[in-house]
Every structure is written in C-alpha cells, then in structure tokens.
Motif scaffolding. Structure first.
Motif, mmCIF file in Angstrom:
data_model
loop_
_atom_site.group_PDB
_atom_site.id
_atom_site.type_symbol
_atom_site.label_atom_id
_atom_site.label_comp_id
_atom_site.label_asym_id
_atom_site.label_seq_id
_atom_site.Cartn_x
_atom_site.Cartn_y
_atom_site.Cartn_z
ATOM 1 N N TYR A 121 6.305 5.077 3.135
ATOM 2 C CA TYR A 121 7.563 5.269 2.411
ATOM 3 C C TYR A 121 7.449 4.747 0.992
ATOM 4 N N THR A 122 8.166 5.379 0.078
ATOM 5 C CA THR A 122 8.255 4.919 -1.307
ATOM 6 C C THR A 122 9.691 4.568 -1.667
ATOM 7 N N SER A 123 10.555 4.461 -0.675
ATOM 8 C CA SER A 123 11.959 4.103 -0.869
ATOM 9 C C SER A 123 12.296 2.919 0.031
ATOM 10 N N LYS A 124 12.888 1.874 -0.559
ATOM 11 C CA LYS A 124 13.286 0.711 0.231
ATOM 12 C C LYS A 124 14.298 1.113 1.306
ATOM 13 N N GLY A 147 12.841 2.362 -5.558
ATOM 14 C CA GLY A 147 11.439 2.750 -5.410
ATOM 15 C C GLY A 147 10.527 1.570 -5.153
ATOM 16 N N GLU A 193 6.076 0.693 -4.095
ATOM 17 C CA GLU A 193 4.724 1.233 -3.923
ATOM 18 C C GLU A 193 4.639 1.823 -2.517
ATOM 19 N N PRO A 194 3.825 2.835 -2.293
ATOM 20 C CA PRO A 194 3.704 3.393 -0.947
ATOM 21 C C PRO A 194 3.438 2.291 0.085
ATOM 22 N N THR A 195 4.332 2.204 1.055
ATOM 23 C CA THR A 195 4.283 1.145 2.063
ATOM 24 C C THR A 195 4.403 1.746 3.448
#
Length: 83
Positions: free
Chosen positions: A19-22, A6, A8-10
C-alpha cells in the motif's frame, strides 16, 4: 502544516499486499478489512491522541458488570476489618 496520506510502498502484515496510502493500509488492520477477520493493532513510538481517547476495545458489558459486582461484594465483606 499538512500531513499527507501517502507513504512509501509498505506491505500490510494482515493481507500481504503493498500500500502507498496510510488510510488503505490501516483499513487492513480492521477485522472487516482482512481475510483473517481479526482486529490488528498498529504499534509505534508515538500514539495518536484521538485513538487513545476513543479506544479500540469493545467491552463485554455483562462481564464488566460481573467483575464490578464481585469487587463491590469483596469491599462490603472487608468493611469491618482493620488493616
């Protein structure tokens, strides 16, 4: 120690979505994961060792072979010269 997926919203610079998932974000950096069909490189202060070892470069074997042959020919021609 646990490293979570997870974040931060990026916003992805490749497709403009947030996205919030790497994993999902990095998938957009691959040519098959973005609308441009281009490969993008994530840049930061630290490198992931497994990426550095494996590399992301696709080499053209024919071009590499030509470069090696030219270098060998140059080395052969300069064998008899004194520096």
């Amino acid at each position: 120690m646990v490293i979570s997926d997870g974040i931060e919203p990026t916003e992805s610079m490749a497709d403009g979505q947030v996205y919030t998932s790497k994993t999902a974000l990095r998938r957009t950096y691959r040519a098959d994961g973005n609308p441009q069909g281009r490969e993008y490189v994530e840049v930061g202060n630290d490198q992931r060792p497994h990426e550095q070892k494996r590399g992301n470069v696709v080499r053209d074997k024919r071009k590499s072979s030509e470069i090696i042959q030219k270098a060998m020919a140059t080395a052969d021609r300069s064998e008899g010269t004194q520096v």
